[in-house]
Design a protein around this motif. Sequence first.
Motif, mmCIF file in Angstrom:
data_model
loop_
_atom_site.group_PDB
_atom_site.id
_atom_site.type_symbol
_atom_site.label_atom_id
_atom_site.label_comp_id
_atom_site.label_asym_id
_atom_site.label_seq_id
_atom_site.Cartn_x
_atom_site.Cartn_y
_atom_site.Cartn_z
ATOM 1 N N GLY A 1 -23.975 4.588 -7.362
ATOM 2 C CA GLY A 1 -23.626 4.187 -6.005
ATOM 3 C C GLY A 1 -22.904 5.269 -5.228
ATOM 4 O O GLY A 1 -22.131 4.987 -4.301
ATOM 5 N N SER A 2 -23.167 6.533 -5.565
ATOM 6 C CA SER A 2 -22.456 7.637 -4.913
ATOM 7 C C SER A 2 -23.185 8.176 -3.688
ATOM 8 O O SER A 2 -22.736 9.162 -3.091
ATOM 9 C CB SER A 2 -22.237 8.775 -5.921
ATOM 10 N N SER A 3 -24.306 7.541 -3.312
ATOM 11 C CA SER A 3 -25.136 8.160 -2.267
ATOM 12 C C SER A 3 -24.412 8.271 -0.921
ATOM 13 O O SER A 3 -24.605 9.260 -0.202
ATOM 14 C CB SER A 3 -26.461 7.416 -2.114
ATOM 15 N N LEU A 4 -23.563 7.306 -0.581
ATOM 16 C CA LEU A 4 -22.822 7.395 0.683
ATOM 17 C C LEU A 4 -21.883 8.608 0.666
ATOM 18 O O LEU A 4 -21.857 9.410 1.615
ATOM 19 C CB LEU A 4 -22.024 6.111 0.932
ATOM 20 N N GLY A 5 -21.133 8.752 -0.414
ATOM 21 C CA GLY A 5 -20.205 9.880 -0.526
ATOM 22 C C GLY A 5 -20.914 11.224 -0.497
ATOM 23 O O GLY A 5 -20.439 12.169 0.148
ATOM 24 N N LEU A 6 -22.067 11.299 -1.157
ATOM 25 C CA LEU A 6 -22.798 12.567 -1.197
ATOM 26 C C LEU A 6 -23.414 12.891 0.172
ATOM 27 O O LEU A 6 -23.514 14.061 0.549
ATOM 28 C CB LEU A 6 -23.884 12.525 -2.273
ATOM 29 N N ALA A 7 -23.817 11.858 0.902
ATOM 30 C CA ALA A 7 -24.339 12.082 2.258
ATOM 31 C C ALA A 7 -23.222 12.616 3.158
ATOM 32 O O ALA A 7 -23.422 13.564 3.935
ATOM 33 C CB ALA A 7 -24.920 10.790 2.825
ATOM 34 N N LEU A 8 -22.027 12.031 3.029
ATOM 35 C CA LEU A 8 -20.888 12.503 3.833
ATOM 36 C C LEU A 8 -20.514 13.936 3.459
ATOM 37 O O LEU A 8 -20.113 14.724 4.323
ATOM 38 C CB LEU A 8 -19.694 11.564 3.644
ATOM 39 N N TRP A 9 -20.643 14.269 2.166
ATOM 40 C CA TRP A 9 -20.374 15.641 1.726
ATOM 41 C C TRP A 9 -21.293 16.624 2.465
ATOM 42 O O TRP A 9 -20.854 17.706 2.894
ATOM 43 C CB TRP A 9 -20.580 15.746 0.205
ATOM 44 N N SER A 10 -22.563 16.235 2.641
ATOM 45 C CA SER A 10 -23.517 17.094 3.372
ATOM 46 C C SER A 10 -23.069 17.318 4.815
ATOM 47 O O SER A 10 -23.212 18.420 5.354
ATOM 48 C CB SER A 10 -24.913 16.459 3.396
ATOM 49 N N VAL A 11 -22.536 16.270 5.423
ATOM 50 C CA VAL A 11 -22.098 16.391 6.819
ATOM 51 C C VAL A 11 -20.942 17.384 6.910
ATOM 52 O O VAL A 11 -20.928 18.278 7.768
ATOM 53 C CB VAL A 11 -21.669 15.015 7.385
ATOM 54 N N GLN A 12 -19.969 17.255 6.010
ATOM 55 C CA GLN A 12 -18.788 18.126 6.104
ATOM 56 C C GLN A 12 -19.150 19.598 5.864
ATOM 57 O O GLN A 12 -18.611 20.471 6.532
ATOM 58 C CB GLN A 12 -17.648 17.640 5.203
ATOM 59 N N ILE A 13 -20.102 19.881 4.952
ATOM 60 C CA ILE A 13 -20.419 21.297 4.686
ATOM 61 C C ILE A 13 -21.179 21.895 5.877
ATOM 62 O O ILE A 13 -21.020 23.096 6.175
ATOM 63 C CB ILE A 13 -21.189 21.486 3.347
ATOM 64 N N ALA A 14 -21.967 21.076 6.568
ATOM 65 C CA ALA A 14 -22.681 21.584 7.745
ATOM 66 C C ALA A 14 -21.695 21.891 8.878
ATOM 67 O O ALA A 14 -21.773 22.950 9.513
ATOM 68 C CB ALA A 14 -23.742 20.573 8.195
ATOM 69 N N PHE A 15 -20.747 20.990 9.122
ATOM 70 C CA PHE A 15 -19.754 21.249 10.183
ATOM 71 C C PHE A 15 -18.815 22.382 9.794
ATOM 72 O O PHE A 15 -18.375 23.157 10.653
ATOM 73 C CB PHE A 15 -18.974 19.971 10.517
ATOM 74 N N ASN A 16 -18.514 22.503 8.502
ATOM 75 C CA ASN A 16 -17.699 23.616 8.023
ATOM 76 C C ASN A 16 -18.384 24.946 8.341
ATOM 77 O O ASN A 16 -17.746 25.896 8.814
ATOM 78 C CB ASN A 16 -17.508 23.445 6.509
ATOM 79 N N THR A 17 -19.709 25.003 8.111
ATOM 80 C CA THR A 17 -20.482 26.222 8.369
ATOM 81 C C THR A 17 -20.588 26.509 9.867
ATOM 82 O O THR A 17 -20.683 27.660 10.282
ATOM 83 C CB THR A 17 -21.897 26.090 7.761
ATOM 84 N N LEU A 18 -20.559 25.457 10.676
ATOM 85 C CA LEU A 18 -20.712 25.622 12.122
ATOM 86 C C LEU A 18 -19.444 26.118 12.802
ATOM 87 O O LEU A 18 -19.500 26.917 13.749
ATOM 88 C CB LEU A 18 -21.125 24.270 12.732
ATOM 89 N N TRP A 19 -18.273 25.675 12.332
ATOM 90 C CA TRP A 19 -17.035 25.931 13.077
ATOM 91 C C TRP A 19 -16.735 27.428 13.273
ATOM 92 O O TRP A 19 -16.446 27.878 14.391
ATOM 93 C CB TRP A 19 -15.835 25.242 12.399
ATOM 94 N N THR A 20 -16.803 28.211 12.193
ATOM 95 C CA THR A 20 -16.418 29.628 12.262
ATOM 96 C C THR A 20 -17.242 30.430 13.275
ATOM 97 O O THR A 20 -16.659 31.182 14.073
ATOM 98 C CB THR A 20 -16.486 30.278 10.865
ATOM 99 N N PRO A 21 -18.581 30.323 13.272
ATOM 100 C CA PRO A 21 -19.338 31.079 14.288
ATOM 101 C C PRO A 21 -18.987 30.678 15.718
ATOM 102 O O PRO A 21 -19.028 31.520 16.620
ATOM 103 C CB PRO A 21 -20.803 30.747 13.972
ATOM 104 N N VAL A 22 -18.649 29.407 15.935
ATOM 105 C CA VAL A 22 -18.306 28.980 17.297
ATOM 106 C C VAL A 22 -16.946 29.548 17.689
ATOM 107 O O VAL A 22 -16.772 30.083 18.785
ATOM 108 C CB VAL A 22 -18.305 27.434 17.419
ATOM 109 N N PHE A 23 -15.972 29.477 16.779
ATOM 110 C CA PHE A 23 -14.619 29.923 17.108
ATOM 111 C C PHE A 23 -14.528 31.449 17.109
ATOM 112 O O PHE A 23 -14.144 32.062 18.099
ATOM 113 C CB PHE A 23 -13.613 29.334 16.118
ATOM 114 N N PHE A 24 -14.896 32.087 15.981
ATOM 115 C CA PHE A 24 -14.706 33.537 15.861
ATOM 116 C C PHE A 24 -15.905 34.328 16.371
ATOM 117 O O PHE A 24 -15.759 35.502 16.732
ATOM 118 C CB PHE A 24 -14.400 33.916 14.414
ATOM 119 N N GLY A 25 -17.097 33.712 16.366
ATOM 120 C CA GLY A 25 -18.286 34.407 16.855
ATOM 121 C C GLY A 25 -18.344 34.327 18.376
ATOM 122 O O GLY A 25 -18.314 35.349 19.070
#
Lengths: 155, 155
Positions: free
Chosen positions: A67-91
Motif C-alpha cells: 500500500g505504498s503507492s501513494l507515498g511513492l507517487a508523492l516522492w516523485s512529485v517532490q524530486i521533480a520540484f526539487n530539480t526545478l527550483w534551482t534552475p529557476v532561482f539560480f539559473g
Amino acid sequence: MDFGLFLIYLAACGAAAATGALFPTGPWYAALRKPDWTPPNWMFPVVWFSLYLMMSAAAARAATVEGSSLGLALWSVQIAFNTLWTPVFFGLRRMKAALVPMAGLWLSVAATTVVFFTLDLWAGLMFVPYLVWVSIAAALNLSLVRLNPDAARPS
Amino acid sequence: MDFGLFLIYLAACGAAAATGALFPTGPWYAALRKPDWTPPNWMFPVVWFSLYLMMSAAAARAATVEGSSLGLALWSVQIAFNTLWTPVFFGLRRMKAALVPMAGLWLSVAATTVVFFTLDLWAGLMFVPYLVWVSIAAALNLSLVRLNPDAARPS
C-alpha cells in the motif's frame, strides 16, 4: 530496505543534485542582502548530500511496505520540484517565480513525510530533516525576495 | 487506474512541463542549424502535453499492480531527468552537457517501459510514444551538437 531500489532512487536524486553543480550560486547570490540566519555556503552541498541519501533510503524502505503507492507517487512529485527550483532561482534568478516550485516542493515533502510515517517509522523519520531543511530554504527564498526588491528579475 | 494517483503523478509532470514555459526556445534555438527532420516548434508542447497525460495514467495503472515498486522508482528517475534536461539545454545552452541528462532520460524511460509491460499491458503501451519521442529528442540533441560546433557554450 531494498538496496537496488535505493540506488534507483539515488539516481533520481542525482538529477536534482546536478542542478547544484550546473547552476552555482556565484557573485549574484553573494551580493544579495541576506537574513542573519542564512546558512553558510559550504553547508548546502553537505546537507543536500545527506538528505539525498536519507530520502532514497526512506523510499526504498517505504516501497517494501504494502500500500505504498501513494507515498511513492508523492516522492516523485517532490524530486521533480526539487530539480526545478534551482534552475529557476539560480539559473533565471527569478526569486519571486521560484516561490512557486518552492511551495510545490514544501507541500510534496510534507505530504510524503506524513504518508511515509503511516507506512514505516524509519521512512517517516528519514524525511523529517528534509522537511526541516526545505522549510528553512522556503523561508530563505521569501526573505531574499523581501530584502532584495530590485535584485530579482521581473517575474 | 487510481484517479487520485493519476493527479499526483500529473503534478510531478507539472514541474517538468514548467521548464518548457520558463526556459523557452527563443532566437538562439531558431538560429541553430537543424536536421531536415526537426519537428516544428508548435509540435513540442502538443506532444509533451499528450505524453504527460499518458505517463501519469501509465503510472497510476501500474501502481495498482502488486510488485510495482521497481517500475515506480524508475518513473521517479525519468521525471527528474526530464525536469533537468530543458534548463541545461535551453537555459545554459550547453548542448553537449545536455547529452548527459538526455542519456539518463532515455535509459530511465526505456527501463520504465520494459518494467511497465511486465506489470500491465496498457501501462507499457502508454510509455511507447514517450520512448519514441525521447529517442527523437536524443537524436536531435546529438545532431544539433554536430551541426553547430560553435554555438554550444563550452561544456
